[in-house]
Scaffold this motif. Structure first.
Motif, PDB file in Angstrom:
ATOM      1  N   THR A 246       0.830  -1.193   0.000  1.00 40.51           N
ATOM      2  CA  THR A 246       0.000   0.000   0.000  1.00 40.51           C
ATOM      3  C   THR A 246       0.873   1.254   0.000  1.00 40.51           C
ATOM      4  OG1 THR A 246      -1.813   1.092   1.188  1.00 40.51           O
ATOM      5  CG2 THR A 246      -0.281  -0.189   2.531  1.00 40.51           C
ATOM      6  N   ASP A 247       0.264   2.409   0.327  1.00 40.18           N
ATOM      7  CA  ASP A 247       1.020   3.661   0.267  1.00 40.18           C
ATOM      8  C   ASP A 247       1.633   4.058   1.607  1.00 40.18           C
ATOM      9  OD1 ASP A 247      -1.339   4.259   1.511  1.00 40.18           O
ATOM     10  OD2 ASP A 247      -1.885   5.929   0.212  1.00 40.18           O
TER      11      ASP A 247
ATOM     12  N   TYR B 293       0.369   1.451  11.551  1.00 36.96           N
ATOM     13  CA  TYR B 293       0.904   2.399  12.524  1.00 36.96           C
ATOM     14  C   TYR B 293       0.028   2.444  13.768  1.00 36.96           C
ATOM     15  CZ  TYR B 293       4.499   4.375   9.471  1.00 36.96           C
ATOM     16  OH  TYR B 293       5.627   4.553   8.717  1.00 36.96           O
TER      17      TYR B 293
ATOM     18  N   ASP C 252      -3.465   6.523  12.348  1.00 35.22           N
ATOM     19  CA  ASP C 252      -3.347   6.907  10.943  1.00 35.22           C
ATOM     20  C   ASP C 252      -2.216   7.926  10.772  1.00 35.22           C
ATOM     21  OD1 ASP C 252      -3.614   7.723   8.366  1.00 35.22           O
ATOM     22  OD2 ASP C 252      -5.773   8.082   8.462  1.00 35.22           O
TER      23      ASP C 252
HETATM   24  P1  ADP Z   1      -4.795   0.959  -0.669  1.00 33.98           P
HETATM   25  O1  ADP Z   1      -5.369   1.826  -1.735  1.00 33.98           O
HETATM   26  O2  ADP Z   1      -3.381   0.558  -0.918  1.00 33.98           O
HETATM   27  O3  ADP Z   1      -5.676  -0.201  -0.300  1.00 33.98           O
HETATM   28  P2  ADP Z   1      -5.781   2.419   1.615  1.00 33.98           P
HETATM   29  O4  ADP Z   1      -5.974   3.869   1.387  1.00 33.98           O
HETATM   30  O5  ADP Z   1      -6.974   1.542   1.583  1.00 33.98           O
HETATM   31  O6  ADP Z   1      -4.670   1.898   0.619  1.00 33.98           O
HETATM   32  O7  ADP Z   1      -5.054   2.161   3.019  1.00 33.98           O
HETATM   33  C1  ADP Z   1      -3.870   2.855   3.353  1.00 33.98           C
HETATM   34  C2  ADP Z   1      -4.188   4.083   4.173  1.00 33.98           C
HETATM   35  O8  ADP Z   1      -4.728   3.697   5.426  1.00 33.98           O
HETATM   36  C3  ADP Z   1      -3.005   4.920   4.548  1.00 33.98           C
HETATM   37  O9  ADP Z   1      -2.654   5.846   3.544  1.00 33.98           O
HETATM   38  C4  ADP Z   1      -3.414   5.593   5.849  1.00 33.98           C
HETATM   39  O10 ADP Z   1      -3.804   6.934   5.664  1.00 33.98           O
HETATM   40  C5  ADP Z   1      -4.640   4.804   6.292  1.00 33.98           C
HETATM   41  N1  ADP Z   1      -4.552   4.361   7.682  1.00 33.98           N
HETATM   42  C6  ADP Z   1      -5.523   4.527   8.626  1.00 33.98           C
HETATM   43  N2  ADP Z   1      -5.140   4.032   9.803  1.00 33.98           N
HETATM   44  C7  ADP Z   1      -3.896   3.523   9.636  1.00 33.98           C
HETATM   45  C8  ADP Z   1      -2.969   2.862  10.496  1.00 33.98           C
HETATM   46  N3  ADP Z   1      -3.240   2.639  11.781  1.00 33.98           N
HETATM   47  N4  ADP Z   1      -1.780   2.483   9.982  1.00 33.98           N
HETATM   48  C9  ADP Z   1      -1.481   2.690   8.693  1.00 33.98           C
HETATM   49  N5  ADP Z   1      -2.320   3.315   7.819  1.00 33.98           N
HETATM   50  C10 ADP Z   1      -3.514   3.737   8.278  1.00 33.98           C
END
Ligand code: ADP
Ligand code: ASP
Ligand code: MG
Length: 405
Positions: free
Chosen positions: A173-174, A179, A182
């Motif tokens: 993912t990005d 974490y 978020d």
């Molecule tokens: P993808 O398009 O790769 O499925 P998502 O947008 O669905 O990615 O998921 C990644 C995003 O999740 C991150 O960019 C981040 O903003 C969000 N996020 C929310 N909570 C968390 C967390 N606890 N740890 C990591 N990322 C988180």
């Protein structure tokens, strides 16, 4: 030789250059002697574009046609990735959900996977082909295209990893892992090395969008190790795995927020056996997930019921409750869409006292009022006014010392 399932999210396949980056990563794993199944999402923004198109025609598009439309984004990326792999000299084949028979129930827009037929994929893997599967989509028993809910490609990947008994399911993912909260909201958030299935499940169902909740449920059920990591670097990410003793030493592992809920209060309901069933059965019949529920102490045989529902379902809830409230002789129903749910999660809560009071004190210190509270063995959630979301996340992250090693 191991079988590896990799899933790449929308930002990882956002343009041709990024798809080439994905192809190189897939090839690295293949060249290391593994069989590879790749699940991809639609290009970043594409599913939103399709959803908006549907809504430009109708506020409530036909669910069957909606799924037929929004599932097309993934069809584009599977073929583009397969073509790219071919160009780089590797055998690759794209598959849609219906080609490999990812069978789901009939709940359009939020379908659940019932079974996966792995035959076509294993045949291809045996020939040395890289299988590239469209995430987020399936078919129901009557061959209608279904989708698994936003973020559902994670679930496709874990379901395939379980069915194929893959050694690992890697979610690219990005962000470079899971974490403490978020990272896009709280700069002090820290990457976790590992997290238990139960904690991850509570975090995702409490709003952490890094994984689709159903993917974690499946991972836990079939004990699929899930490695969440970045497609833009080679760093180790976060392993979602079985609970161990080390994890229990940490009281709180993460703070999450969910801005997508709404609060509903049914006021002045006659307090007699069966009212809760009469209120919640029509909602569950429509597949509406009710989360926190509070029933007030009864006064003169009347009570109030407050609960939360996904905000996207609010119009349906209004319609259903108009009938149910009349039927139950309730005085009126109030809706509040201006709320947010803040949660703390950690397996260590099981063996530590005073966690809830620390949470409430941290919110009180910031002058944040708590409207609803719910607890599970490893999670405490509070509903607060939406405008305090960021403040509450930061305050709780500090209060539980999550930025420290
Ligand atoms: P993808 O398009 O790769 O499925 P998502 O947008 O669905 O990615 O998921 C990644 C995003 O999740 C991150 O960019 C981040 O903003 C969000 N996020 C929310 N909570 C968390 C967390 N606890 N740890 C990591 N990322 C988180
Ligand atoms: N493309 C779908 C979405 O944007 C599924 C996914 O990305 O997991 O929700
Ligand atoms: Mg996602």
């Amino acid at each position: 030789m191991a079988l590896v399932v990799q899933k790449y999210g929308g930002t990882s396949v956002a343009d041709i250059e990024k798809i080439e980056n994905v192809a190189r990563r897939v090839i690295d794993i293949k060249e290391a002697g593994n069989e590879v199944v790749v699940v991809v999402s639609a290009m970043a923004g594409e599913t939103d574009r399709l959803v908006n198109l549907a809504h430009s025609i109708s506020e409530k598009p036909d669910p069957r046609e909606y799924d037929a439309l929004v599932s097309t984004g993934e069809q584009v990326t599977v073929s583009l990735l397969s073509m790219t792999l071919n160009k780089m000299g590797y055998k690759a084949k794209s598959f849609s959900g219906h080609q490999i028979k990812i069978v789901t129930d009939q709940s359009h827009t939020k379908a659940r996977i019932l079974s996966v037929n792995t035959e076509m994929i294993t045949d291809e893997l045996e020939k040395g082909t890289i299988a590239v599967v469209a995430g987020f989509q399936g078919i129901d028993m009557e061959n209608n295209i279904t989708t698994l809910g936003r973020g559902g490609s994670d679930t496709t990947a874990v379901a395939l990893a379980a069915a194929l008994q893959a050694e690992i399911c890697e979610i690219y993912t990005d962000v470079d892992g899971v974490y403490t909260t978020d990272p896009s909201l709280c700069p002090k958030a820290k990457k976790l090395k590992k997290i238990s299935y139960d904690e991850m499940l509570e975090m995702t169902s409490a709003g952490a969008k890094v994984l689709h909740p159903r993917s974690v449920e499946l991972a836990k059920k079939y004990e699929v190790p899930v490695h969440v990591r970045s497609s833009f670097n080679k760093d180790e990410g976060t392993l979602v795995t079985k609970e161990d003793e080390e994890m229990e030493k940490v009281v709180v592992s993460g703070v999450t927020y969910d801005r997508d809920q709404a609060k509903v209060t049914v006021i002045h309901v006659p307090d007699k056996p069966g009212i809760a069933a009469r209120l919640f059965t029509p909602l569950s019949d429509q597949n509406i997930v009710v989360d926190m529920i509070i029933q007030n102490a009864s006064i003169e045989n009347y009570t109030d019921m407050t609960f939360t529902v996904p905000r996207k379902d609010i119009d349906d809830v209004r319609k259903i409750l108009k009938i149910a409230a009349k039927d139950m002789e309730a005085e009126r129903v109030e809706f509040d869409e201006n709320i947010s749910k803040i949660s703390i999660v950690g397996v260590g809560m099981k063996s530590h006292a005073g966690v809830a009071s620390r949470m409430f004190a941290a919110l009180a210190n910031e002058g944040i009022n708590i409207m609803m509270i719910s607890t599970s063995e490893i999670k405490i959630s509070c509903v607060i006014e939406a405008k305090y979301t960021e403040l509450a996340v930061m305050a709780l992250h500090d209060a539980f010392g999550l930025e420290k090693e």
